[in-house]
Design a protein around this motif. Structure first.
Motif, PDB file in Angstrom:
ATOM      1  N   VAL A  44       0.825  -1.214   0.000  1.00 45.03           N
ATOM      2  CA  VAL A  44       0.000   0.000   0.000  1.00 45.03           C
ATOM      3  C   VAL A  44       0.860   1.264   0.000  1.00 45.03           C
ATOM      4  N   PRO A  45       1.786   1.433   0.957  1.00 42.96           N
ATOM      5  CA  PRO A  45       2.629   2.637   0.873  1.00 42.96           C
ATOM      6  C   PRO A  45       3.496   2.675  -0.381  1.00 42.96           C
ATOM      7  N   GLN A  77       1.169   4.124  -2.966  1.00 43.00           N
ATOM      8  CA  GLN A  77       0.802   5.508  -2.661  1.00 43.00           C
ATOM      9  C   GLN A  77       2.001   6.450  -2.693  1.00 43.00           C
ATOM     10  N   ARG A  83      -6.022   2.126   1.966  1.00 43.70           N
ATOM     11  CA  ARG A  83      -5.188   1.379   2.904  1.00 43.70           C
ATOM     12  C   ARG A  83      -5.909   0.087   3.297  1.00 43.70           C
ATOM     13  N   TRP A  84      -5.187  -0.788   3.965  1.00 46.14           N
ATOM     14  CA  TRP A  84      -5.785  -2.044   4.407  1.00 46.14           C
ATOM     15  C   TRP A  84      -7.003  -1.750   5.290  1.00 46.14           C
ATOM     16  N   LYS A 119       1.736   1.317  12.390  1.00 45.70           N
ATOM     17  CA  LYS A 119       1.610   1.142  10.942  1.00 45.70           C
ATOM     18  C   LYS A 119       0.893   2.316  10.285  1.00 45.70           C
ATOM     19  N   GLY A 123       1.734   4.604   6.521  1.00 45.83           N
ATOM     20  CA  GLY A 123       0.755   4.623   5.445  1.00 45.83           C
ATOM     21  C   GLY A 123       0.160   3.272   5.114  1.00 45.83           C
ATOM     22  N   LYS A 124       0.235   2.325   6.069  1.00 46.19           N
ATOM     23  CA  LYS A 124      -0.296   0.989   5.822  1.00 46.19           C
ATOM     24  C   LYS A 124      -1.738   0.867   6.308  1.00 46.19           C
ATOM     25  N   LEU A 125      -2.026   1.431   7.475  1.00 40.50           N
ATOM     26  CA  LEU A 125      -3.359   1.410   8.056  1.00 40.50           C
ATOM     27  C   LEU A 125      -3.841   2.842   8.249  1.00 40.50           C
ATOM     28  N   SER A 126      -5.156   2.998   8.401  1.00 43.63           N
ATOM     29  CA  SER A 126      -5.750   4.305   8.685  1.00 43.63           C
ATOM     30  C   SER A 126      -6.173   4.372  10.145  1.00 43.63           C
ATOM     31  N   THR A 145      -9.129   2.151  10.616  1.00 42.45           N
ATOM     32  CA  THR A 145      -9.025   0.723  10.305  1.00 42.45           C
ATOM     33  C   THR A 145      -9.256  -0.090  11.582  1.00 42.45           C
TER      34      THR A 145
END
Length: 323
Positions: free
Chosen positions: A251-252, A255, A265-266, A290, A294-297, A300
Motif C-alpha cells: 500500500v505505501p 501511494q 489502505r488495508w 503502521k 501509510g499501511k493502516l488508517s 481501520t
C-alpha cells in the motif's frame, strides 16, 4: 451441543481472550460487508498442522490471498507426504547437545517438538520438484515458487505418497482454488537452498527459472489495485517477519513511491503474536505504528492477540467458520 463459537463467547471474556473474540467478530464483519482477506503465515505453522483449519477457510472463501514463508509453503507438502514418519519430542526443552546430534544422525530435523524426516519428506519432494524445475528450465519457462507447488499437487505427482487426508492440506486447497499467493524470501527455505545447489551443480541452467521476490511484489501490486477497486482488503497476520512485513508494504509503495492517489489502505488488521512489544521489533510493533507508514488508517479496525498462534489461529478460524 455447544459450538466452538458458543464456548468462546461464554468463556473468553477478558484480556487476550476478549481480544480474540473482538478480532474474530471483526473478521466476520469485514467479510459480511463484502471485504476480502489476506492471511500471512510466519513461524512453522504448517508443521503445526494449521491446514486442519486453514484448508476449510480457503474452501469456504474466507481467505482470498496468502503470504507465507518458503518454509510454510514446503512444510505443508512435507506433512502431506511424510506425516507417518514425523517424530514428536515432547521433552524438547531438556534435550542436550548430544541428544540433538543423535536426532541429526537419524536425519530428523527438529522444529520445536516435531522432527521432520529428511528422507521421507524433503528428499521425496526434491525428486519431484527438480523434474519441474528442469522441465521449465529446458523450455525457457519461469514460475513462482508456489506455482511449482501448485503444478505438482494438481498434476497428482505425489498422490501415491499422501499420508494424511488431503483435505487437511491448506496448500492443496489453495491450489484447487488457484488462490493468489506471495512467498517473500523463498530463498530462505529448504527448497530454496536445494534450488541454489542444483544451479551451482548445473542441473538447472537459469537461476531465474524460479521467479523472484521483486516480481512477487509487482504481482501483489497488480492484485491489490484490482481487488481494492471493488472491495476492502483485510490483513490477518499470524506471527511477524517477512511473511507479514513484505505484503503489507504494497500500500505505501503504491501511494508513496508510485504516487497513485486512488489506493485505499488495508481495511482490517489483526496480528496474532507472542512477541513482546519492544523497541525496533516489527513482530512486536503495535498496529498504530503502521499508521505512520501509510499501511493502516486511523479508522481501520485493529486487533492484536498476544498469544501462541498455534492455539489462537485454529480457534479464530473455527469461530469465523461458525463451528
Amino acid at each position: 451441543m455447544t459450538t466452538v463459537r458458543d464456548f468462546i463467547r461464554h468463556h473468553y471474556r477478558h484480556f487476550n481472550a476478549a481480544a480474540l473474540i473482538d478480532a474474530a467478530d471483526g473478521y466476520v464483519r469485514h467479510l459480511d460487508q463484502g471485504g476480502r482477506m489476506m492471511v500471512t503465515l510466519a513461524g512453522a505453522m504448517s508443521t503445526a498442522e494449521i491446514g486442519l483449519s486453514l484448508a476449510e477457510m480457503i474452501r469456504q472463501d474466507k481467505v482470498h490471498a496468502i503470504s507465507c514463508t518458503g518454509a510454510n509453503l514446503e512444510e505443508d507438502v512435507f506433512n502431506l507426504v511424510a506425516h507417518d514418519h514425523y517424530v514428536r519430542v515432547p521433552n524438547y526443552r531438556t534435550l542436550s547437545s548430544e541428544d540433538e546430534e543423535a536426532l541429526l544422525a537419524r536425519h530428523l530435523n527438529r522444529v520445536t517438538d516435531t522432527c521432520i524426516p529428511e528422507e521421507e519428506a524433503i528428499r521425496r519432494l526434491e525428486h519431484v520438484v527438480l523434474d519441474e524445475w528442469q522441465a521449465a528450465d529446458r523450455s525457457g519457462e519461469r514460475y513462482f515458487p508456489h506455482e511449482f507447488m501448485y503444478r505438482i499437487l494438481l498434476g497428482g505427482r505425489l498422490e501415491d505418497s499422501y499420508q494424511i487426508d488431503p483435505r487437511d492440506s491448506w496448500l492443496l486447497a489453495a491450489a484447487q482454488k488457484n488462490l493468489p499467493m506471495i512467498v517473500p524470501g523463498w530463498e530462505d527455505s529448504t527448497l530454496g537452498n536445494i534450488f541454489a545447489g542444483h544451479v551451482i551443480s548445473g542441473d538447472v541452467k537459469n537461476v531465474h527459472t524460479v521467479r523472484t521476490g521483486i516480481e512477487y511484489m509487482m504481482e501483489l501490486a497488480r492484485w491489490y489495485r484490482r481487488e481494492s477497486a471493488d472491495a476492502s482488503i483485510g490483513f490477518f497476520q499470524i506471527g511477524g517477519g517477512i511473511a507479514g512485513d513484505f505484503p503489507i508494504c504494497v500500500v505505501p509503495m503504491l501511494q508513496q513511491d508510485l504516487l497513485m492517489q486512488d489506493i485505499p489502505r488495508w481495511g482490517y488488521f489483526c496480528q496474532i503474536s507472542d512477541s513482546t512489544t519492544s523497541y525496533g521489533s516489527y513482530s512486536g510493533a503495535v498496529p498504530n505504528e503502521k499508521i505512520t507508514w501509510g499501511k493502516l488508517s486511523s479508522d481501520t479496525p485493529k486487533f492484536i492477540v498476544e498469544s501462541d498462534a498455534s492455539i489462537v489461529a485454529p480457534l479464530m478460524f473455527a469461530y469465523v467458520l461458525g463451528l
